[in-house]
Design a protein around this motif. Sequence first.
Motif, PDB file in Angstrom:
ATOM      1  N   THR A 176       0.873  -1.176   0.000  1.00 51.41           N
ATOM      2  CA  THR A 176       0.000   0.000   0.000  1.00 51.41           C
ATOM      3  C   THR A 176       0.906   1.220   0.000  1.00 51.41           C
ATOM      4  OG1 THR A 176      -1.917   1.035   1.061  1.00 51.41           O
ATOM      5  CG2 THR A 176      -0.206   0.195   2.520  1.00 51.41           C
ATOM      6  N   SER A 177       0.320   2.404   0.004  1.00 50.22           N
ATOM      7  CA  SER A 177       1.133   3.617   0.119  1.00 50.22           C
ATOM      8  C   SER A 177       1.386   3.906   1.595  1.00 50.22           C
ATOM      9  CB  SER A 177       0.432   4.805  -0.533  1.00 50.22           C
ATOM     10  OG  SER A 177      -0.764   5.112   0.159  1.00 50.22           O
ATOM     11  N   ASP A 194       5.719  -0.325   1.057  1.00 52.62           N
ATOM     12  CA  ASP A 194       5.292   0.866   0.318  1.00 52.62           C
ATOM     13  C   ASP A 194       5.562   0.627  -1.169  1.00 52.62           C
ATOM     14  OD1 ASP A 194       4.810   3.332  -0.805  1.00 52.62           O
ATOM     15  OD2 ASP A 194       6.066   4.460   0.593  1.00 52.62           O
ATOM     16  N   TYR A 195       4.498   0.412  -1.934  1.00 53.97           N
ATOM     17  CA  TYR A 195       4.675   0.071  -3.344  1.00 53.97           C
ATOM     18  C   TYR A 195       5.287   1.211  -4.156  1.00 53.97           C
ATOM     19  CZ  TYR A 195       0.583   2.829  -4.751  1.00 53.97           C
ATOM     20  OH  TYR A 195      -0.300   3.854  -4.993  1.00 53.97           O
ATOM     21  N   LYS A 196       5.236   2.439  -3.614  1.00 53.19           N
ATOM     22  CA  LYS A 196       5.782   3.585  -4.336  1.00 53.19           C
ATOM     23  C   LYS A 196       7.297   3.666  -4.234  1.00 53.19           C
ATOM     24  CE  LYS A 196       1.676   6.536  -4.022  1.00 53.19           C
ATOM     25  NZ  LYS A 196       1.130   7.832  -3.540  1.00 53.19           N
ATOM     26  N   HIS A 323      -7.834   5.897  -5.513  1.00 50.57           N
ATOM     27  CA  HIS A 323      -7.449   6.457  -4.211  1.00 50.57           C
ATOM     28  C   HIS A 323      -8.334   5.989  -3.056  1.00 50.57           C
ATOM     29  CE1 HIS A 323      -4.579   8.870  -6.296  1.00 50.57           C
ATOM     30  NE2 HIS A 323      -5.472   9.639  -6.886  1.00 50.57           N
TER      31      HIS A 323
END
Length: 333
Positions: A176-177, A194-196, A323
Amino acid sequence: MKAYTINRYSKEDKLQLTEVPQPVAKENEVLIQVHSASINQLDAKLKSGEFKLLMPYKFPLILGHDVAGNITSIGSKVSRFKMGDEVFARPADFRIGTFAEYIAVKENDVALKPKNISMEQAASIPLVALTVWQAFVEKAELKKGQKVFIQAGSGGVGTIAIQLAKHLGATVATTTSANNFDLVKGLGADIVIDYKTQDFEPILKDYDLVLNSQDEKTLEKSLRILKSGGKVISTSGPPDMAFANKIRLSWFMKSIIFFLSKKVRKQAKKLNIDYSFLFMQTNGKQLSEIEKLIEAEVIHPVVDKVFLFEQINEAISYVSSGHAKGKVIVKVK
């Protein structure tokens, strides 16, 4: 009655509020006055035509795959429900249409609404919870002590998947973020990525199960974090031959699916991984089991926003943005 309809496949067209005939419950159906419905990615994908070859709907089409409401009429052969019952359901494919004031649903697809949650919360449950139940309980037979990787843990499926996996005794990793770390940890996630900013592949190793909901690249990486004999269940494709046979596709569509899934099947076989595609099936008995887990407070609905009926196009846009945390609800009544 009022209902939101589409007259063609389109990403850009908005749902149109129209007057349509109120459905009548057949002998094995109940008529539900819709209190709330939820928005699913499936609605947006159907609207844009992504499934037009697999699921050729007729127009005008009322979308909507989740419902919570009151029974206002019952068919002559209905035995499990009575007038006034508060229920929730995921109507069967080709019988969808919860973006409306009323919907007729087969008795076998309906369950009593959990007493300890609101109508809005109840509407958030059926499609995602049945998806997770069929993935973990039916297909994977997830057991205590196993390790499962759930992608997109803050989404509609992910929030329920984390809770059910923990209830079954599994160790849970998810992506997830950073903004959603507290949410997924509160649901029971043991490892949060954190996939970002992080790549899950170097972090996760020797997992028993992956619930894949992302793109082809993520699916390929997921295969490599599994132990030999592990399983990957994908809700985002590619469809496999078992799915094609189950829904009785034509030989032409079966041949297309064979070639679409050939690459991932070859990769999975090389790694001794069991790959399968999951397209959730309606099931009132399973929904009743989920109802019990909700009333026992094992599973808690996660609702991001509630929109009014006249804001349904805004709700769909919000879900399509990616989102949303948990589910997005439309309050019809």
